[in-house]
Design an enzyme around this catalytic site. Structure first.
Site, PDB file in Angstrom:
ATOM      1  N   GLU A 157       1.680 -10.895   9.714  1.00 36.95           N
ATOM      2  CA  GLU A 157       1.021 -11.451   8.534  1.00 36.95           C
ATOM      3  C   GLU A 157       1.558 -12.829   8.165  1.00 36.95           C
ATOM      4  OE1 GLU A 157       0.999  -8.809   5.184  1.00 36.95           O
ATOM      5  OE2 GLU A 157       0.236  -7.147   6.367  1.00 36.95           O
TER       6      GLU A 157
ATOM      7  N   ASN B  22       3.176   7.624   1.805  1.00 35.82           N
ATOM      8  CA  ASN B  22       1.954   6.875   2.103  1.00 35.82           C
ATOM      9  C   ASN B  22       1.399   7.276   3.466  1.00 35.82           C
ATOM     10  OD1 ASN B  22      -0.084   4.980   2.310  1.00 35.82           O
ATOM     11  ND2 ASN B  22       1.299   3.282   2.706  1.00 35.82           N
TER      12      ASN B  22
ATOM     13  N   TYR C 124      10.940  -2.950  -4.069  1.00 35.83           N
ATOM     14  CA  TYR C 124      10.778  -1.619  -4.651  1.00 35.83           C
ATOM     15  C   TYR C 124      10.929  -1.722  -6.174  1.00 35.83           C
ATOM     16  CZ  TYR C 124      11.403   0.088   0.143  1.00 35.83           C
ATOM     17  OH  TYR C 124      11.265   0.318   1.493  1.00 35.83           O
TER      18      TYR C 124
ATOM     19  N   CYS D  81       2.567  -0.615   2.575  1.00 34.32           N
ATOM     20  CA  CYS D  81       3.958  -0.361   2.191  1.00 34.32           C
ATOM     21  C   CYS D  81       4.943  -1.178   3.023  1.00 34.32           C
ATOM     22  CB  CYS D  81       4.265   1.131   2.258  1.00 34.32           C
ATOM     23  SG  CYS D  81       3.931   1.882   3.854  1.00 34.32           S
ATOM     24  N   HIS D  82       4.505  -1.722   4.147  1.00 36.10           N
ATOM     25  CA  HIS D  82       5.396  -2.585   4.929  1.00 36.10           C
ATOM     26  C   HIS D  82       5.736  -3.867   4.166  1.00 36.10           C
ATOM     27  CE1 HIS D  82       1.332  -3.977   5.921  1.00 36.10           C
ATOM     28  NE2 HIS D  82       1.881  -5.157   6.160  1.00 36.10           N
TER      29      HIS D  82
END
Length: 140
Positions: A118, A81, A58, A89-90
């Site tokens: 991912e 979002n 952040y 945003c993850h």
């Protein structure tokens, strides 16, 4: 405010399929920002640049938009979002590597699942391995 283009939905479906098949995907769908504050828009646009399989904090996003003390406000932008795969945003974590929040029914469990999808090297302790962290260059 959504407006469908001629091939928007088929292309978006293909990109979502690619993403869930493990293909590093940059979503090309255009986002209407008319109901987004200028600060949130800058934060969300910077968030879109975090690469597949990588994370940023952040605080990294706050610095990238020229507001180094605004990490909590960045969290507010992440909560607002409405397109969490398109604006990933993850991939945004606390400065200590903690998951932070995630606005889905399963919250941080979903966030962790996407991070591990991912990058399977994402730690079993829910902490990123050092190689997964990126610093987002200042955008303004």
């Amino acid at each position: 405010d959504a407006v469908e283009g001629v091939n928007t939905l088929p292309r978006f479906k293909s990109e979502v399929d690619d993403y869930f098949n493990g293909v590093p995907t940059i979503f090309t769908v255009r986002i209407g920002w008319s109901n987004t504050s200028p600060f949130y828009r800058r934060v969300l646009e910077v968030c879109r640049r975090i690469p597949f399989g990588k994370t940023a904090s952040y605080a990294d996003l706050a610095r990238a938009v020229g507001q180094p003390g605004a990490a909590r406000a960045v969290g507010g932008a992440m909560r607002s979002n409405r397109m969490p795969l398109v604006v990933p945003c993850h991939r945004v974590l606390s400065s200590d590597g903690g998951l932070g929040g995630f606005s889905t029914p399963n919250g941080s469990k979903d966030k962790l699942r996407l991070l591990r999808h991912e990058n399977p090297a994402f730690g079993a302790d829910a902490r990123p391995r050092r190689s997964t962290i990126v610093t987002i260059a200042k955008s303004v």
